[in-house]
Design an enzyme around this catalytic site. Structure first.
Site, PDB file in Angstrom:
ATOM      1  N   SER A  49       0.853  -1.193   0.000  1.00  0.00           N
ATOM      2  CA  SER A  49       0.000   0.000   0.000  1.00  0.00           C
ATOM      3  C   SER A  49       0.887   1.240   0.000  1.00  0.00           C
ATOM      4  O   SER A  49       2.083   1.141  -0.285  1.00  0.00           O
ATOM      5  CB  SER A  49      -0.934  -0.024   1.214  1.00  0.00           C
ATOM      6  OG  SER A  49      -1.928   0.959   1.093  1.00  0.00           O
ATOM      7  N   ASN A  50       0.334   2.393   0.318  1.00  0.00           N
ATOM      8  CA  ASN A  50       1.147   3.617   0.369  1.00  0.00           C
ATOM      9  C   ASN A  50       0.638   4.525   1.487  1.00  0.00           C
ATOM     10  O   ASN A  50      -0.313   4.189   2.189  1.00  0.00           O
ATOM     11  CB  ASN A  50       1.131   4.316  -0.991  1.00  0.00           C
ATOM     12  CG  ASN A  50      -0.279   4.660  -1.427  1.00  0.00           C
ATOM     13  OD1 ASN A  50      -0.978   5.431  -0.787  1.00  0.00           O
ATOM     14  ND2 ASN A  50      -0.732   4.037  -2.514  1.00  0.00           N
ATOM     15  N   ARG A  51       1.268   5.691   1.640  1.00  0.00           N
ATOM     16  CA  ARG A  51       1.002   6.567   2.799  1.00  0.00           C
ATOM     17  C   ARG A  51      -0.272   7.404   2.675  1.00  0.00           C
ATOM     18  O   ARG A  51      -0.585   8.192   3.565  1.00  0.00           O
ATOM     19  CB  ARG A  51       2.185   7.524   2.984  1.00  0.00           C
ATOM     20  CG  ARG A  51       3.459   6.870   3.433  1.00  0.00           C
ATOM     21  CD  ARG A  51       4.454   7.933   3.901  1.00  0.00           C
ATOM     22  NE  ARG A  51       5.051   8.665   2.810  1.00  0.00           N
ATOM     23  CZ  ARG A  51       4.905   9.969   2.590  1.00  0.00           C
ATOM     24  NH1 ARG A  51       4.140  10.699   3.377  1.00  0.00           N
ATOM     25  NH2 ARG A  51       5.503  10.565   1.576  1.00  0.00           N
ATOM     26  N   SER A  52      -0.992   7.308   1.573  1.00  0.00           N
ATOM     27  CA  SER A  52      -2.177   8.159   1.395  1.00  0.00           C
ATOM     28  C   SER A  52      -3.203   7.917   2.508  1.00  0.00           C
ATOM     29  O   SER A  52      -3.450   6.778   2.903  1.00  0.00           O
ATOM     30  CB  SER A  52      -2.820   7.862   0.043  1.00  0.00           C
ATOM     31  OG  SER A  52      -4.095   8.444  -0.020  1.00  0.00           O
ATOM     32  N   ALA A  69      -4.588   7.527  -4.473  1.00  0.00           N
ATOM     33  CA  ALA A  69      -3.202   7.125  -4.759  1.00  0.00           C
ATOM     34  C   ALA A  69      -3.252   5.627  -5.047  1.00  0.00           C
ATOM     35  O   ALA A  69      -3.049   4.790  -4.165  1.00  0.00           O
ATOM     36  CB  ALA A  69      -2.315   7.419  -3.566  1.00  0.00           C
TER      37      ALA A  69
END
Ligand code: C5P
Length: 417
Positions: A219-222, A286
């Site tokens: 996943s990512n930091r969004s 994102a």
């Protein structure tokens, strides 16, 4: 009047009702404010309680009206002083009906009951809708009090003329302005323009999660803050909003149809389902660009050595919409760590967008997860560099551009019709 619907969404309004036969009209005003989207806290004076019951106000607003200073009522927690905390969050205090007594107390700065004390802490102009007998309205002291309030910047509406409660008193000014007129003044003072009424907008937000085994994902930091801010702001401006959100720890925005998804593939399915029915999309999610090529059903056991995870590309949802625009407005985001403008401009073209919001995701201006963002709005005709601002405000700046694009579409469809 439909234009006004939703114009007070997200606004907190204190409605003070004082004693007088017009107090019953305060019930209708509470209903109108609520229907326009406001959160309403009613305050009833002792005089008002002689004419109306708290219950109808409570049923309409979902909040118990406050009438006594002590013991403390309506406080969210121990130590909360509602006469201060309510005005701190109120966009507006309205007094309707305002009898001669409360006008006098307000003008003289007296605080001997809950409503008058609350007025002493009101911020900004108070909207006053007088209601009293004509001879009282024309009384010198009342005239002076009204003039004082107006000099201080408060808005004292002109009472209506007509037959008063007692027919034998004849006709003259003193009748409370109609609740619909008061609502119009409230909308003029604190209402959000309904410039997106009639638009169905699709918004994507948050990260996606790409599963690689039973317990792990990429996943990512969004956090979804930007997309949620766009969805909430568009709803406040009258749009019908469908929000497709990846995993985010944010509550569903009020008045927005929210669809929760996990992966890029799920987001794609939800977006493609909504796309034919909307006129515009703001793609703030994102979305993962890569996902594990071969996700496992069970949990990957650890071994001695390292592990190579093979990734494959995910579908580019935005690019897919760009290929099937059919006159719809498409707005994308570009989160970059370098060459911000160049990369964003290339995406604008490649994905056939009407506008792209370029923001940095590294260094001091890192937009991901932050409450603020410094963005550049880039369209085919040029760019607008914005200062760092709260995402809620950026959402409105973006929607200002969307409103213009939508207006232009309307104009061309009118001329081609
Ligand atoms: O190409 P890039 O991922 O930087 O483009 C960002 C824009 O494209 C964002 O608006 C994002 O929501 C959208 N996007 C998408 N599907 C993807 C990747 C990005 O809709 N798979």
């Amino acid at each position: 009047m439909t234009k006004a619907l939703g114009g007070l969404r997200g606004k907190f309004v204190v409605l003070g009702v004082s004693g007088g036969i017009a107090a019953y009209k305060g019930i209708e005003l509470a209903r109108l404010l609520q229907a326009a989207g406001a959160e309403v806290q009613v305050v009833l004076t002792e005089g008002a309680l002689e004419f109306v019951q708290p219950l109808p106000f409570q049923v309409l607003t979902g909040r118990v009206p406050i009438s006594k200073m002590f013991p403390i009522e309506g406080g969210a927690h121990a130590g909360d002083m509602p006469h201060i905390s309510l005005t701190a969050k109120a966009a507006l205090v309205v007094i309707a009906p305002a009898a001669a007594n409360i006008i006098g107390k307000f003008a003289q700065g007296l605080g001997d009951d809950f409503l008058s004390t609350l007025l002493l802490s009101a911020r900004g102009p108070v909207l006053v809708a007088p209601a009293m007998n004509t001879r009282m309205w024309e009384n010198e002291a009342v005239r002076a009090n009204v003039a004082t309030l107006r000099t201080r910047g408060h808005i004292v509406m002109e009472p209506g003329s007509g037959r008063l409660a007692r027919a034998e008193e004849g006709e003259g000014p003193g009748r409370m302005p109609e609740p619909a007129e008061i609502l119009e003044d409230v909308l003029r003072l604190i209402g959000t323009p309904q410039d997106l009424a009639g638009l169905h907008l699709l918004v994507t937000a948050g990260p996606t999660r790409e599963r690689w085994d039973a317990v792990r994902f990429l996943s990512n930091r969004s956090t979804g803050k930007m997309g949620y801010a766009v969805a909430a702001a568009a709803a406040a401006r009258g749009a019908r909003v469908t929000l497709v959100s990846g995993p985010a720890a944010l509550p569903d925005p009020e008045g927005v149809e929210t669809v929760r998804v996990e992966s890029c593939e799920e987001m794609r399915a939800a977006v493609l389902k909504a796309w034919p029915g909307v006129q515009a999309a703001v793609m703030a999610a994102a979305v993962a660009d890569y996902r594990p090529a071969d996700p496992r059903n069970g949990k990957q056991k650890k071994g001695e050595g390292g592990l190579t995870l093979e990734l494959e590309r995910t579908p580019d949802i935005l690019a897919e919409l760009g290929e099937d625009k059919r006159g719809r407005i498409l707005i994308g985001f570009a989160a970059e760590t370098g060459e911000l403008r160049e990369n964003a401009r290339a995406k604008l073209k490649r994905k056939k967008l009407n506008l792209i919001v370029a923001n940095a995701v590294a260094g001091a201006d890192d937009a991901m997860g932050a409450d603020e963002s410094r963005a550049i709005l880039i369209g085919p005709e040029g760019e607008e560099e914005l200062p760092r601002m709260a995402k809620g405000e950026l959402a409105h700046r973006l929607l200002d551009r969307l409103a213009v694009l939508w207006q232009e579409k309307g104009d061309t469809s009118k001329t081609s019709a």
